[in-house]
Design a protein around this motif. Structure first.
Motif, PDB file in Angstrom:
ATOM      1  N   PRO A  79       0.829  -1.207   0.000  1.00 43.25           N
ATOM      2  CA  PRO A  79       0.000   0.000   0.000  1.00 43.25           C
ATOM      3  C   PRO A  79       0.866   1.262   0.000  1.00 43.25           C
ATOM      4  N   VAL A  80       0.400   2.261  -0.725  1.00 41.86           N
ATOM      5  CA  VAL A  80       1.074   3.573  -0.733  1.00 41.86           C
ATOM      6  C   VAL A  80      -0.003   4.652  -0.798  1.00 41.86           C
TER       7      VAL A  80
ATOM      8  N   GLY B  78       4.403  -8.333   7.322  1.00 44.90           N
ATOM      9  CA  GLY B  78       3.432  -7.278   7.548  1.00 44.90           C
ATOM     10  C   GLY B  78       4.076  -6.066   8.171  1.00 44.90           C
ATOM     11  N   ARG B  79       3.389  -4.967   8.025  1.00 43.38           N
ATOM     12  CA  ARG B  79       3.898  -3.710   8.575  1.00 43.38           C
ATOM     13  C   ARG B  79       2.742  -2.939   9.197  1.00 43.38           C
TER      14      ARG B  79
ATOM     15  N   THR C  79       7.082  19.289   5.038  1.00 45.37           N
ATOM     16  CA  THR C  79       7.729  20.115   6.059  1.00 45.37           C
ATOM     17  C   THR C  79       6.722  20.752   6.998  1.00 45.37           C
ATOM     18  N   GLN C  80       5.447  20.842   6.570  1.00 46.73           N
ATOM     19  CA  GLN C  80       4.440  21.446   7.443  1.00 46.73           C
ATOM     20  C   GLN C  80       3.905  20.457   8.470  1.00 46.73           C
ATOM     21  N   ARG C  81       4.202  19.180   8.302  1.00 51.96           N
ATOM     22  CA  ARG C  81       3.645  18.198   9.232  1.00 51.96           C
ATOM     23  C   ARG C  81       4.458  18.171  10.509  1.00 51.96           C
ATOM     24  N   TRP C  82       3.787  18.031  11.633  1.00 48.47           N
ATOM     25  CA  TRP C  82       4.492  17.979  12.912  1.00 48.47           C
ATOM     26  C   TRP C  82       5.285  16.688  13.032  1.00 48.47           C
ATOM     27  N   THR C  83       4.617  15.609  12.738  1.00 48.75           N
ATOM     28  CA  THR C  83       5.279  14.315  12.892  1.00 48.75           C
ATOM     29  C   THR C  83       4.848  13.432  11.732  1.00 48.75           C
ATOM     30  N   GLN C  84       5.663  12.441  11.416  1.00 48.34           N
ATOM     31  CA  GLN C  84       5.251  11.448  10.425  1.00 48.34           C
ATOM     32  C   GLN C  84       4.995  10.122  11.131  1.00 48.34           C
ATOM     33  N   SER C  85       4.171   9.328  10.499  1.00 49.06           N
ATOM     34  CA  SER C  85       3.839   8.040  11.087  1.00 49.06           C
ATOM     35  C   SER C  85       5.061   7.119  11.065  1.00 49.06           C
ATOM     36  N   ARG C  86       5.095   6.204  12.057  1.00 55.04           N
ATOM     37  CA  ARG C  86       6.264   5.315  12.185  1.00 55.04           C
ATOM     38  C   ARG C  86       5.916   3.904  11.734  1.00 55.04           C
ATOM     39  N   LEU C  87       6.829   3.306  10.977  1.00 55.86           N
ATOM     40  CA  LEU C  87       6.605   2.005  10.356  1.00 55.86           C
ATOM     41  C   LEU C  87       7.279   0.899  11.176  1.00 55.86           C
TER      42      LEU C  87
ATOM     43  N   GLU D 116      -3.510   8.938   9.211  1.00 57.89           N
ATOM     44  CA  GLU D 116      -2.454   8.493   8.296  1.00 57.89           C
ATOM     45  C   GLU D 116      -1.682   7.317   8.899  1.00 57.89           C
ATOM     46  N   SER D 117      -2.464   6.316   9.310  1.00 60.26           N
ATOM     47  CA  SER D 117      -1.857   5.131   9.904  1.00 60.26           C
ATOM     48  C   SER D 117      -2.578   3.907   9.359  1.00 60.26           C
ATOM     49  N   GLY D 118      -2.097   2.718   9.734  1.00 56.28           N
ATOM     50  CA  GLY D 118      -2.730   1.498   9.255  1.00 56.28           C
ATOM     51  C   GLY D 118      -1.790   0.322   9.312  1.00 56.28           C
ATOM     52  N   TRP D 119      -2.171  -0.751   8.644  1.00 50.51           N
ATOM     53  CA  TRP D 119      -1.326  -1.939   8.595  1.00 50.51           C
ATOM     54  C   TRP D 119      -1.560  -2.643   7.261  1.00 50.51           C
ATOM     55  N   SER D 120      -0.610  -3.490   6.907  1.00 50.00           N
ATOM     56  CA  SER D 120      -0.779  -4.325   5.718  1.00 50.00           C
ATOM     57  C   SER D 120      -0.058  -5.653   5.931  1.00 50.00           C
TER      58      SER D 120
END
Lengths: 138, 138
Positions: free
Chosen positions: A44-45, B132-133, B4-12, B85-89
């Motif tokens: 997924p992307v 999986g992630r 650059t405007q986002r405070w944090t990005q999701s972690r994988l 902006e999170s999830g799993w696969s």
């Protein structure tokens, strides 16, 4: 529930290219499929749709970056409803290429990477073949 | 919103095989990927999980039936949340084979076809590699 016990089954219809495009534009996450020496891979992307391509970002050190450039790939978006056993899916097939410079993309065509890490590589999959199906409740 | 405007990005994070299995069993629809002369194809199917395989049904006259038997395929299930902006696969990779007779499958391993038409062909994809992630909110 076995097949014979169901009253009706859902009916499958092809979608035209305009419907497929609208559904592609209505979503933010899809799945890219590419071929590796060990067989196909699906990941997924999050993505954006430009006039003639799907664009997403990835890390330059990952499997997508190693396998996809210049080769045929697929991109899929869908939505299903377990309760009514219905839904739709859209499939894009086309050659994938790296975008040389993000400056070649209009601002609205630069997806934000959801995942952390350096996702500096932009990949385009050309909208060569775009097909879709809708499964209507029976 | 630019990166650059986002405070944090999701972690994988990688998932272990047991977590992957539980997620596979928690869903009813996933996507099968297989390779055709025109490149990879991804199509959604409803499925069940047996001890060592994913099982789904298809029509004996379709593209899956023409391309998949005896070849490596992939199967993907995911869930994403656009807002956080999170999830799993979960990704299964393995050889796909036709089931000679549906009677070789235990009752609970016979998926019901959602779509109408004759979907008399049962396909197994062996759970050879299961990865999986999870993408946690930043």
């Amino acid at each position: 529930m076995s097949e014979t016990q169901r009253w009706t089954q859902s009916r499958l219809h092809d979608l035209d290219r305009q419907e497929c495009r609208e559904l592609l534009e209505s979503h933010r996450v899809g799945r890219v499929a590419f071929v590796t020496p060990g067989g196909p891979v699906v990941l997924p992307v999050n993505y954006v749709v430009t006039e003639d391509a799907i664009v997403f970002r990835t890390t330059p050190h990952g499997e997508i970056a190693r396998q996809i450039d210049g080769r045929r790939a697929a991109f899929e978006v869908d939505e299903t409803d377990d309760f009514t056993e219905s839904g739709w899916s859209v499939l894009v097939q086309g050659v994938a290429t790296f975008v040389e410079s993000a400056r070649d993309l209009p601002d609205e065509s630069r997806p934000t990477a959801w995942a952390d890490g350096i996702r500096s590589l932009f990949v385009r999959i050309r909208l060569e073949t775009v097909t879709g199906r809708r499964l209507l409740p029976g």
